[in-house]
Design a protein around this motif. Structure first.
Motif, mmCIF file in Angstrom:
data_model
loop_
_atom_site.group_PDB
_atom_site.id
_atom_site.type_symbol
_atom_site.label_atom_id
_atom_site.label_comp_id
_atom_site.label_asym_id
_atom_site.label_seq_id
_atom_site.Cartn_x
_atom_site.Cartn_y
_atom_site.Cartn_z
ATOM 1 N N TYR A 1 7.082 0.510 13.807
ATOM 2 C CA TYR A 1 6.717 -0.678 13.048
ATOM 3 C C TYR A 1 5.309 -1.147 13.383
ATOM 4 O O TYR A 1 4.596 -1.638 12.514
ATOM 5 C CB TYR A 1 7.707 -1.817 13.282
ATOM 6 N N PHE A 2 4.894 -1.007 14.624
ATOM 7 C CA PHE A 2 3.530 -1.401 14.970
ATOM 8 C C PHE A 2 2.516 -0.492 14.290
ATOM 9 O O PHE A 2 1.412 -0.913 13.965
ATOM 10 C CB PHE A 2 3.326 -1.413 16.480
ATOM 11 N N LYS A 3 2.867 0.769 14.040
ATOM 12 C CA LYS A 3 1.970 1.684 13.336
ATOM 13 C C LYS A 3 1.970 1.404 11.838
ATOM 14 O O LYS A 3 0.929 1.410 11.201
ATOM 15 C CB LYS A 3 2.389 3.142 13.573
ATOM 16 N N ARG B 1 6.133 -6.169 2.665
ATOM 17 C CA ARG B 1 4.731 -5.804 2.450
ATOM 18 C C ARG B 1 4.150 -5.326 3.771
ATOM 19 O O ARG B 1 4.463 -5.868 4.829
ATOM 20 C CB ARG B 1 3.930 -7.003 1.976
ATOM 21 N N THR B 2 3.324 -4.320 3.698
ATOM 22 C CA THR B 2 2.657 -3.808 4.891
ATOM 23 C C THR B 2 1.158 -4.053 4.765
ATOM 24 O O THR B 2 0.644 -4.343 3.680
ATOM 25 C CB THR B 2 2.901 -2.293 5.067
ATOM 26 N N TYR B 3 0.464 -3.899 5.880
ATOM 27 C CA TYR B 3 -0.983 -4.042 5.846
ATOM 28 C C TYR B 3 -1.605 -2.931 4.999
ATOM 29 O O TYR B 3 -2.642 -3.138 4.361
ATOM 30 C CB TYR B 3 -1.555 -4.067 7.263
ATOM 31 N N ALA B 4 -0.959 -1.783 4.947
ATOM 32 C CA ALA B 4 -1.437 -0.699 4.085
ATOM 33 C C ALA B 4 -1.364 -1.118 2.615
ATOM 34 O O ALA B 4 -2.267 -0.812 1.826
ATOM 35 C CB ALA B 4 -0.624 0.564 4.322
ATOM 36 N N ASP B 5 -0.299 -1.833 2.226
ATOM 37 C CA ASP B 5 -0.181 -2.344 0.855
ATOM 38 C C ASP B 5 -1.325 -3.300 0.533
ATOM 39 O O ASP B 5 -1.934 -3.226 -0.543
ATOM 40 C CB ASP B 5 1.149 -3.080 0.652
ATOM 41 N N ILE B 6 -1.602 -4.190 1.444
ATOM 42 C CA ILE B 6 -2.677 -5.172 1.239
ATOM 43 C C ILE B 6 -4.019 -4.458 1.087
ATOM 44 O O ILE B 6 -4.819 -4.791 0.212
ATOM 45 C CB ILE B 6 -2.701 -6.190 2.389
ATOM 46 N N TYR B 7 -4.237 -3.449 1.905
ATOM 47 C CA TYR B 7 -5.481 -2.677 1.829
ATOM 48 C C TYR B 7 -5.594 -1.979 0.485
ATOM 49 O O TYR B 7 -6.652 -2.017 -0.164
ATOM 50 C CB TYR B 7 -5.545 -1.668 2.978
ATOM 51 N N GLN B 8 -4.518 -1.349 0.036
ATOM 52 C CA GLN B 8 -4.532 -0.643 -1.245
ATOM 53 C C GLN B 8 -4.799 -1.615 -2.400
ATOM 54 O O GLN B 8 -5.511 -1.284 -3.350
ATOM 55 C CB GLN B 8 -3.218 0.089 -1.483
ATOM 56 N N GLU B 9 -4.221 -2.817 -2.331
ATOM 57 C CA GLU B 9 -4.410 -3.800 -3.381
ATOM 58 C C GLU B 9 -5.840 -4.321 -3.404
ATOM 59 O O GLU B 9 -6.342 -4.722 -4.456
ATOM 60 C CB GLU B 9 -3.447 -4.971 -3.182
#
Length: 102
Positions: A38-40, A89-97
């Motif tokens: 989860y931290f990754k 939501r993950t930080y990867a989702d936010i980055y992609q958006e």
């Protein structure tokens, strides 16, 4: 965030990790592997949200019944972990958006 908030957060985290260390060894190993994953992956609000404390409560209840951790969650630990965060939501989702379309 004030110094007081940081100190309180550290106290809560230490208490949380003390509970993890009190789990039976198989539960502790699986919990720490899920936590590391989860931290990754980075679900938003992981540390201050209910996910990790809820997982710990679930594991403590399972250990109290005398079940092995794999009896509780199944043989596929990764699938269990992914299922818990499938709608998060993950930080990867936010980055992609935030990226402009290619």
């Amino acid at each position: 965030m004030s110094i007081r908030d940081i100190i309180e957060g550290k106290k809560q985290w230490r208490a949380h990790m003390a509970r993890v260390k009190a789990l039976p060894p198989d539960y502790e190993i699986v919990y720490k592997e899920i936590q590391r994953y989860y931290f990754k992956v980075g679900p938003v609000g992981l540390v201050e949200g209910p996910l990790l404390p809820g997982l710990l409560d679930f594991f403590e209840e399972g250990a109290a019944t005398g079940k092995g951790v794999l009896e509780l969650i199944g043989d596929d630990v990764a699938a269990f972990a992914d299922d818990l965060i499938k709608d998060s939501r993950t930080y990867a989702d936010i980055y992609q958006e935030s990226r402009p379309p290619a």
